[in-house]
Design a protein around this motif. Structure first.
Motif, short mmCIF file in Angstrom:
data_model
loop_
_atom_site.label_atom_id
_atom_site.label_comp_id
_atom_site.label_asym_id
_atom_site.label_seq_id
_atom_site.Cartn_x
_atom_site.Cartn_y
_atom_site.Cartn_z
N GLU A 1 0.85 -1.19 0.00
CA GLU A 1 0.00 0.00 0.00
C GLU A 1 0.89 1.25 0.00
N ASP A 2 0.42 2.30 -0.63
CA ASP A 2 1.16 3.56 -0.64
C ASP A 2 1.51 3.96 0.78
N GLY A 3 2.77 4.32 0.99
CA GLY A 3 3.22 4.76 2.30
C GLY A 3 3.65 3.66 3.25
N HIS A 4 3.39 2.41 2.90
CA HIS A 4 3.78 1.30 3.77
C HIS A 4 5.28 1.07 3.67
N ILE A 5 5.93 0.98 4.82
CA ILE A 5 7.36 0.66 4.88
C ILE A 5 7.47 -0.79 5.35
N PRO A 6 7.91 -1.69 4.50
CA PRO A 6 7.96 -3.10 4.89
C PRO A 6 9.05 -3.37 5.93
N THR A 7 8.81 -4.39 6.72
CA THR A 7 9.82 -4.83 7.67
C THR A 7 10.66 -5.93 7.02
N LEU A 8 11.81 -6.17 7.58
CA LEU A 8 12.66 -7.24 7.07
C LEU A 8 12.00 -8.60 7.27
N GLU A 9 11.26 -8.75 8.34
CA GLU A 9 10.52 -10.00 8.57
C GLU A 9 9.48 -10.21 7.47
N GLU A 10 8.73 -9.18 7.15
CA GLU A 10 7.75 -9.25 6.07
C GLU A 10 8.42 -9.63 4.75
N ALA A 11 9.54 -8.98 4.48
CA ALA A 11 10.27 -9.24 3.24
C ALA A 11 10.76 -10.68 3.16
N MET A 12 11.27 -11.20 4.25
CA MET A 12 11.75 -12.58 4.26
C MET A 12 10.60 -13.56 4.05
N GLN A 13 9.41 -13.22 4.55
CA GLN A 13 8.24 -14.06 4.29
C GLN A 13 7.89 -14.05 2.81
N LYS A 14 8.02 -12.90 2.17
CA LYS A 14 7.74 -12.81 0.73
C LYS A 14 8.77 -13.64 -0.05
N LEU A 15 10.03 -13.58 0.36
CA LEU A 15 11.06 -14.37 -0.31
C LEU A 15 10.79 -15.86 -0.12
N ALA A 16 10.41 -16.27 1.07
CA ALA A 16 10.07 -17.67 1.32
C ALA A 16 8.89 -18.11 0.45
N HIS A 17 7.91 -17.22 0.29
CA HIS A 17 6.75 -17.53 -0.55
C HIS A 17 7.20 -17.75 -2.00
N LEU A 18 8.06 -16.86 -2.50
CA LEU A 18 8.57 -17.02 -3.87
C LEU A 18 9.37 -18.31 -4.01
N GLN A 19 10.19 -18.63 -3.02
CA GLN A 19 10.98 -19.85 -3.10
C GLN A 19 10.10 -21.09 -3.12
N GLU A 20 9.00 -21.05 -2.39
CA GLU A 20 8.11 -22.21 -2.31
C GLU A 20 7.15 -22.32 -3.49
N HIS A 21 6.63 -21.18 -3.97
CA HIS A 21 5.55 -21.21 -4.97
C HIS A 21 5.94 -20.66 -6.34
N GLY A 22 7.11 -20.07 -6.47
CA GLY A 22 7.44 -19.37 -7.70
C GLY A 22 6.70 -18.05 -7.74
N SER A 23 6.80 -17.35 -8.84
CA SER A 23 6.16 -16.04 -8.97
C SER A 23 4.65 -16.15 -8.93
N THR A 24 4.05 -15.35 -8.04
CA THR A 24 2.60 -15.26 -7.92
C THR A 24 2.25 -13.78 -7.77
N ASP A 25 0.98 -13.47 -7.60
CA ASP A 25 0.58 -12.08 -7.36
C ASP A 25 1.12 -11.56 -6.02
N ASP A 26 1.41 -12.46 -5.09
CA ASP A 26 1.87 -12.07 -3.76
C ASP A 26 3.37 -11.81 -3.68
N ALA A 27 4.15 -12.46 -4.51
CA ALA A 27 5.61 -12.33 -4.49
C ALA A 27 6.13 -12.80 -5.84
N PHE A 28 7.00 -12.02 -6.45
CA PHE A 28 7.42 -12.36 -7.81
C PHE A 28 8.84 -11.87 -8.08
#
Length: 154
Positions: free
Chosen positions: A109-136
């Motif tokens: 969302e505009d103005g949202h500053i992600p945390t490193l924890e959030e980012a690592m969850q996105k990376l784990a999602h990409l590693q597990e599922h490949g590119s999706t709408d949630d992480a690519f």
């Protein structure tokens, strides 16, 4: 919506080792260039001015870089169409070859500053599922309109 990105890696040598100087000696200039780039919004940094001394949750040996951009094109233009591309080409001199995804993008969302924890969850999602709408990765975006350099994207 804005674009967040995380890039992680393992340095081949301690960051103060002379073999890392080509990377470390240019980090401030590359970060300053990012901050002046069209579409740049925010980047993660500590009091040192960069993120190399920020511990990655669950893996303190990992180095991370995270930023927020207006869109994929702005980030891609900085990564592949500026002097940053030359350093990207030389990454194997400073960082281990990663066998899993080490770069991820996701919408925030505009103005949202992600945390490193959030980012690592996105990376784990990409590693597990490949590119999706949630992480690519770069493979999920059309680069034809803005990409001028011929560097393999991961």
């Amino acid at each position: 919506m804005q674009l967040a990105e995380l890039n992680v890696g393992y340095a081949l040598y301690p960051l103060d080792d002379p073999r890392m100087s080509g990377f470390m000696d240019n980090l401030d200039a590359l970060n300053a260039l990012a901050e002046r780039s069209s579409g740049y919004i925010w980047r993660m940094k500590s009091d040192s001015g960069n993120a190399t001394d920020l511990a990655v949750p669950g893996d303190e040996a990992m180095i991370s870089n995270m930023s927020v951009w207006e869109d994929v094109e702005s980030l891609g233009d900085y990564v592949f169409n500026t002097i940053h591309a030359k350093f990207y080409e030389k990454r194997s001199a400073w960082f281990e070859n990663m066998t899993r995804h080490h770069f991820v993008m996701w919408w925030v969302e505009d103005g949202h500053i992600p945390t490193l924890e959030e980012a690592m969850q996105k990376l784990a999602h990409l590693q597990e599922h490949g590119s999706t709408d949630d992480a690519f990765g770069w493979d999920a975006v059309d680069q034809s309109a803005w990409r001028r350099c011929n560097i393999a994207a991961e």
